[in-house]
Enzyme design. Structure first.
Site, mmCIF file in Angstrom:
data_model
loop_
_atom_site.group_PDB
_atom_site.id
_atom_site.type_symbol
_atom_site.label_atom_id
_atom_site.label_comp_id
_atom_site.label_asym_id
_atom_site.label_seq_id
_atom_site.Cartn_x
_atom_site.Cartn_y
_atom_site.Cartn_z
ATOM 1 N N ASP A 11 38.736 28.264 36.767
ATOM 2 C CA ASP A 11 39.165 26.914 36.352
ATOM 3 C C ASP A 11 39.536 26.966 34.823
ATOM 4 O O ASP A 11 39.345 27.741 34.149
ATOM 5 C CB ASP A 11 37.625 26.136 36.613
ATOM 6 C CG ASP A 11 38.151 24.841 36.636
ATOM 7 O OD1 ASP A 11 39.205 24.477 36.760
ATOM 8 O OD2 ASP A 11 36.962 23.925 36.608
ATOM 9 N N HIS B 63 48.956 28.467 34.799
ATOM 10 C CA HIS B 63 48.763 29.364 35.740
ATOM 11 C C HIS B 63 49.366 30.701 35.690
ATOM 12 O O HIS B 63 48.614 31.629 35.972
ATOM 13 C CB HIS B 63 49.185 28.735 37.332
ATOM 14 C CG HIS B 63 48.622 27.397 37.437
ATOM 15 N ND1 HIS B 63 47.178 27.336 37.709
ATOM 16 C CD2 HIS B 63 49.320 26.026 37.659
ATOM 17 C CE1 HIS B 63 47.144 25.874 37.819
ATOM 18 N NE2 HIS B 63 48.109 25.365 38.068
ATOM 19 N N LEU C 10 37.281 49.165 44.402
ATOM 20 C CA LEU C 10 36.906 47.700 44.421
ATOM 21 C C LEU C 10 37.534 46.949 45.512
ATOM 22 O O LEU C 10 38.644 47.323 45.932
ATOM 23 C CB LEU C 10 37.572 47.049 42.918
ATOM 24 C CG LEU C 10 37.404 45.540 42.811
ATOM 25 C CD1 LEU C 10 35.901 45.330 42.602
ATOM 26 C CD2 LEU C 10 38.367 44.905 41.755
ATOM 27 N N SER D 215 32.369 23.270 44.234
ATOM 28 C CA SER D 215 33.698 23.115 44.685
ATOM 29 C C SER D 215 34.109 23.470 45.889
ATOM 30 O O SER D 215 35.139 23.972 46.138
ATOM 31 C CB SER D 215 34.695 23.247 43.656
ATOM 32 O OG SER D 215 34.556 22.441 42.402
HETATM 33 C C1 FPP Z 1 42.254 26.288 38.260
HETATM 34 O O1 FPP Z 1 42.808 25.665 37.218
HETATM 35 C C2 FPP Z 1 43.125 27.239 38.773
HETATM 36 C C3 FPP Z 1 43.767 27.143 39.937
HETATM 37 C C4 FPP Z 1 43.478 25.945 40.993
HETATM 38 C C5 FPP Z 1 44.670 28.033 40.721
HETATM 39 C C6 FPP Z 1 43.905 29.678 40.464
HETATM 40 C C7 FPP Z 1 45.087 30.575 40.406
HETATM 41 C C8 FPP Z 1 45.293 31.586 39.448
HETATM 42 C C9 FPP Z 1 44.476 31.831 38.402
HETATM 43 C C10 FPP Z 1 46.421 32.376 39.629
HETATM 44 C C11 FPP Z 1 46.802 32.884 41.072
HETATM 45 C C12 FPP Z 1 45.868 33.911 41.727
HETATM 46 C C13 FPP Z 1 46.730 34.743 42.492
HETATM 47 C C14 FPP Z 1 46.003 35.515 43.366
HETATM 48 C C15 FPP Z 1 48.140 34.697 42.481
HETATM 49 P P1 FPP Z 1 43.173 23.989 37.332
HETATM 50 O O2 FPP Z 1 44.651 23.986 37.652
HETATM 51 O O3 FPP Z 1 42.072 23.507 38.085
HETATM 52 O O4 FPP Z 1 42.834 23.820 35.685
HETATM 53 P P2 FPP Z 1 42.432 22.373 35.160
HETATM 54 O O5 FPP Z 1 41.082 21.999 35.934
HETATM 55 O O6 FPP Z 1 42.351 22.608 33.645
HETATM 56 O O7 FPP Z 1 43.408 21.241 35.673
#
Ligand code: FPP
Length: 244
Positions: A19, A36, A130, A195
């Protein structure tokens, strides 16, 4: 890991809610997409560290069933990130012996993503390092709902006696069948909730919440979370502590 963790067992299965990508980017004056992208770097570091440490299963929440409610542009960016991750990283993960499993709903995904997912799983099926479990288009309630529907159909058709419905039977209908429950769940960015992630599987999981945003997650953050986990007494509802 530091000596202070002594003889206590490492978690066999670590699940992570990655997150804070957006907040991290905003704090740096960058667009959410940059967060991201940096999140993918953090993921690469974490997979390497988990593999080095001898963790058996690492499950990451990469796209939740509820993430569809984000702006279309962000959803397609996240899907492209998944495509790029598979195209760029899977060969390297495969040579490092990593097995990749993808859980979540495949119906409704673009056919090219489904093929990438199937190709990745088939390519890495025989690997013994892994196990990287990617939760993609995943929701815990949806997963349990599907299991209940499948079981209900079997009862309705007469092939299953309702008395035979046990937790083990329900488990055998989940996406995670065959994967041990997470020992440790880490959520970054200071948020303290599940969540809709691995609702069934986290019944006795230890939770560690860290303040760092996901893009800032390092091997040290992981080690710190594991050290915290190792101080916990796990009783699984009984009176006797089993080692964490
Ligand atoms: C949460 O941050 C993150 C996500 C919804 C996406 C997670 C994806 C990645 C880290 C990379 C992709 C992974 C792969 C396997 C390609 P948020 O956007 O909710 O952050 P915020 O809460 O600060 O808005």
């Amino acid at each position: 890991m530091s000596d202070s963790v002594g003889q206590v067992a490492l978690p066999r299965h670590v699940a992570i809610i990655m997150d804070g990508n957006g907040r991290c980017a905003r704090a740096r004056g960058l667009p959410r997409t940059a967060g991201h992208r940096q999140g993918v770097e953090a993921l690469r570091r974490t997979v390497r560290a988990s593999s080095d440490m001898g963790i058996e299963y690492l499950t990451i929440f990469s796209f939740s069933a509820e993430n569809w409610s984000r702006p279309k542009t962000e959803v397609s960016f996240l899907f492209d990130l998944m495509r790029r991750f598979v195209r760029r990283d899977v060969a390297e993960l495969h040579s490092a012996g990593v097995r990749i499993l993808i859980i979540g709903e495949r119906q409704g995904l673009d056919p090219d993503i489904v093929s990438l997912i199937e190709h990745t799983e088939a390519l890495t099926r025989g690997n013994e390092g892994l196990k990287l479990v990617v939760a993609f288009n995943y929701g815990g309630r949806q997963e349990i709902g599907h299991a209940v529907r499948d079981i209900g159909r079997a009862v309705a058709s007469g092939s299953l006696d309702a008395e035979a419905i046990t937790p083990e039977l329900v488990e055998s209908h989940l996406h995670t069948y065959g994967i041990p429950d997470p020992d440790l769940l880490i959520r970054t960015s200071g948020e303290q909730r599940l969540s809709n992630y691995l609702l069934w599987q986290c019944a006795y999981t230890e939770f560690v919440f860290v303040d760092e945003h996901w893009p800032d997650f390092t091997r040290e953050t992981l080690e710190r979370a594991i050290s915290e986990y190792m101080t916990r007494e796990r009783r699984f509802g009984g009176l006797v502590a089993r080692s964490a």
